[in-house]
Design a protein around this motif. Structure first.
Motif, mmCIF file in Angstrom:
data_model
loop_
_atom_site.group_PDB
_atom_site.id
_atom_site.type_symbol
_atom_site.label_atom_id
_atom_site.label_comp_id
_atom_site.label_asym_id
_atom_site.label_seq_id
_atom_site.Cartn_x
_atom_site.Cartn_y
_atom_site.Cartn_z
ATOM 1 N N THR A 7 0.835 -1.205 0.000
ATOM 2 C CA THR A 7 0.000 0.000 0.000
ATOM 3 C C THR A 7 0.866 1.251 0.000
ATOM 4 N N TRP A 8 0.459 2.212 -0.830
ATOM 5 C CA TRP A 8 1.050 3.545 -0.837
ATOM 6 C C TRP A 8 -0.034 4.543 -0.440
ATOM 7 N N GLY A 9 0.271 5.477 0.426
ATOM 8 C CA GLY A 9 -0.636 6.572 0.735
ATOM 9 C C GLY A 9 -1.811 6.175 1.607
ATOM 10 N N ASP A 10 -2.571 7.199 1.996
ATOM 11 C CA ASP A 10 -3.728 6.975 2.869
ATOM 12 C C ASP A 10 -4.869 7.922 2.502
ATOM 13 N N ARG A 13 -9.567 8.400 -1.591
ATOM 14 C CA ARG A 13 -9.945 7.576 -2.740
ATOM 15 C C ARG A 13 -9.073 6.326 -2.781
ATOM 16 N N LEU A 14 -9.574 5.286 -3.450
ATOM 17 C CA LEU A 14 -8.869 4.006 -3.480
ATOM 18 C C LEU A 14 -8.540 3.613 -4.915
ATOM 19 N N ALA A 15 -7.290 3.217 -5.140
ATOM 20 C CA ALA A 15 -6.852 2.730 -6.448
ATOM 21 C C ALA A 15 -6.206 1.355 -6.286
ATOM 22 N N LEU A 16 -6.422 0.492 -7.267
ATOM 23 C CA LEU A 16 -5.869 -0.855 -7.282
ATOM 24 C C LEU A 16 -4.916 -0.987 -8.470
ATOM 25 N N ARG A 26 6.266 -4.229 -7.263
ATOM 26 C CA ARG A 26 7.388 -3.292 -7.358
ATOM 27 C C ARG A 26 7.485 -2.623 -8.721
ATOM 28 N N THR A 27 6.838 -3.196 -9.725
ATOM 29 C CA THR A 27 6.836 -2.546 -11.044
ATOM 30 C C THR A 27 6.169 -1.175 -11.001
ATOM 31 N N TRP A 28 5.311 -0.951 -9.982
ATOM 32 C CA TRP A 28 4.559 0.301 -9.855
ATOM 33 C C TRP A 28 5.277 1.305 -8.962
ATOM 34 N N ARG A 29 6.595 1.212 -8.836
ATOM 35 C CA ARG A 29 7.334 2.008 -7.860
ATOM 36 C C ARG A 29 7.129 3.515 -8.019
ATOM 37 N N ARG A 30 6.850 3.970 -9.240
ATOM 38 C CA ARG A 30 6.582 5.395 -9.448
ATOM 39 C C ARG A 30 5.093 5.688 -9.521
ATOM 40 N N LEU A 35 0.007 8.301 -7.634
ATOM 41 C CA LEU A 35 -1.431 8.272 -7.347
ATOM 42 C C LEU A 35 -1.699 8.661 -5.896
ATOM 43 N N ALA A 36 -0.824 8.237 -4.991
ATOM 44 C CA ALA A 36 -0.981 8.627 -3.592
ATOM 45 C C ALA A 36 -0.921 10.146 -3.451
ATOM 46 N N ALA A 37 -0.048 10.786 -4.236
ATOM 47 C CA ALA A 37 0.066 12.246 -4.192
ATOM 48 C C ALA A 37 -1.193 12.924 -4.713
ATOM 49 N N LYS A 38 -2.006 12.182 -5.472
ATOM 50 C CA LYS A 38 -3.269 12.719 -5.987
ATOM 51 C C LYS A 38 -4.443 12.420 -5.049
ATOM 52 N N GLY A 39 -4.159 11.872 -3.874
ATOM 53 C CA GLY A 39 -5.204 11.655 -2.888
ATOM 54 C C GLY A 39 -5.761 10.253 -2.828
ATOM 55 N N TYR A 40 -5.036 9.295 -3.384
ATOM 56 C CA TYR A 40 -5.479 7.904 -3.343
ATOM 57 C C TYR A 40 -4.752 7.127 -2.251
#
Length: 232
Positions: A7-10, A13-16, A26-30, A35-40
């Motif tokens: 999990t990234w962020g808190d 909104r929720l993204a999968l 780990r492929t989603w490292r960026r 997305l967490a910085a966008k409020g997810y």
């Protein structure tokens, strides 16, 4: 099967995020932090046989989908699946019921490969060297090369053999079950121009990330994020 997640962020909104073959969360490292910085709050999953999830004797598209349904929450605001993860997401979308779905160069028609689909080529890639990965992906950052080596080491190569049943068939969804974007590489070896046109006829929005390779989010992260405009 319950799967390992990260999990990234808190955010509210929720993204999968669902990765492709041979990879893991780990492929989603960026993408996860972006997305967490966008409020997810962002949950990335490791499919069976990948990352820290369990290995098994059976790997089919249906089982990949059942696992993510068992593991991930329903009703997320956004779900993104890359390649095998795109196929998995499409088979799980009705049950997961995200608000929006993004299919990034999805593996819906492996028969589109010019040379024909052979799962053994994935199995052989288990032994890929750093030099081979760099040669195949000249635009990747060095951290992505390092992650690829680690994810290959963790990956159960038998999982590729389960894709043989999908290799000759057309698994394009008949219609999107939620508002859906198909994001394609340029050129895409999975989504040909004819397939892209057919997807548009079926009600999907299709966007091409110019010049990007199959793993769009690693090959051109900025282009990947720009192509999500209006969807995130």
């Amino acid at each position: 099967m319950r799967l390992n997640t990260h999990t990234w962020g808190d955010g509210d909104r929720l993204a999968l995020l669902i990765h492709g073959a041979m990879a893991d969360h780990r492929t989603w490292r960026r993408v996860g932090p972006a997305l967490a910085a966008k409020g997810y709050r962002v949950i990335g999953v490791d499919l069976r046989g990948h990352g820290a999830s369990a290995h098994t004797d059976s790997y089919t598209p249906a089982e990949f989908a059942d696992d993510v349904v068992e593991t991930l929450p329903t009703g997320a605001d956004l779900a993104i699946g890359h390649s095998l993860g795109g196929l998995t997401l499409s088979l799980a979308a009705e049950r997961l019921a995200p608000g929006r779905a993004v299919y990034s160069d999805p593996a819906w028609n492996l028969g589109a490969l010019d040379s024909g689909f052979d799962p053994q080529m994935f199995v052989e890639f288990k032994k890929a060297t750093r030099e081979q990965i760099e040669g195949l992906n000249p635009r990747w950052e060095q951290e992505d090369v390092e992650i690829e080596l680690k994810t290959l080491s963790a990956w159960d190569e038998r999982s590729a053999l389960g894709l043989a049943d999908a290799g000759g068939g057309d698994l394009l969804p008949a219609a999107p079950v939620v508002p859906s974007l198909v994001q394609i590489a340029d050129p895409s070896f999975l989504i040909t121009p004819d397939i892209a046109a057919e997807l548009e006829r079926r009600g999907f929005e299709v966007r091409t990330v110019k010049g990007a390779g199959h793993t769009i989010h690693r090959d051109d992260f900025d282009g990947f994020m720009a192509s999500l405009d209006g969807w995130v």
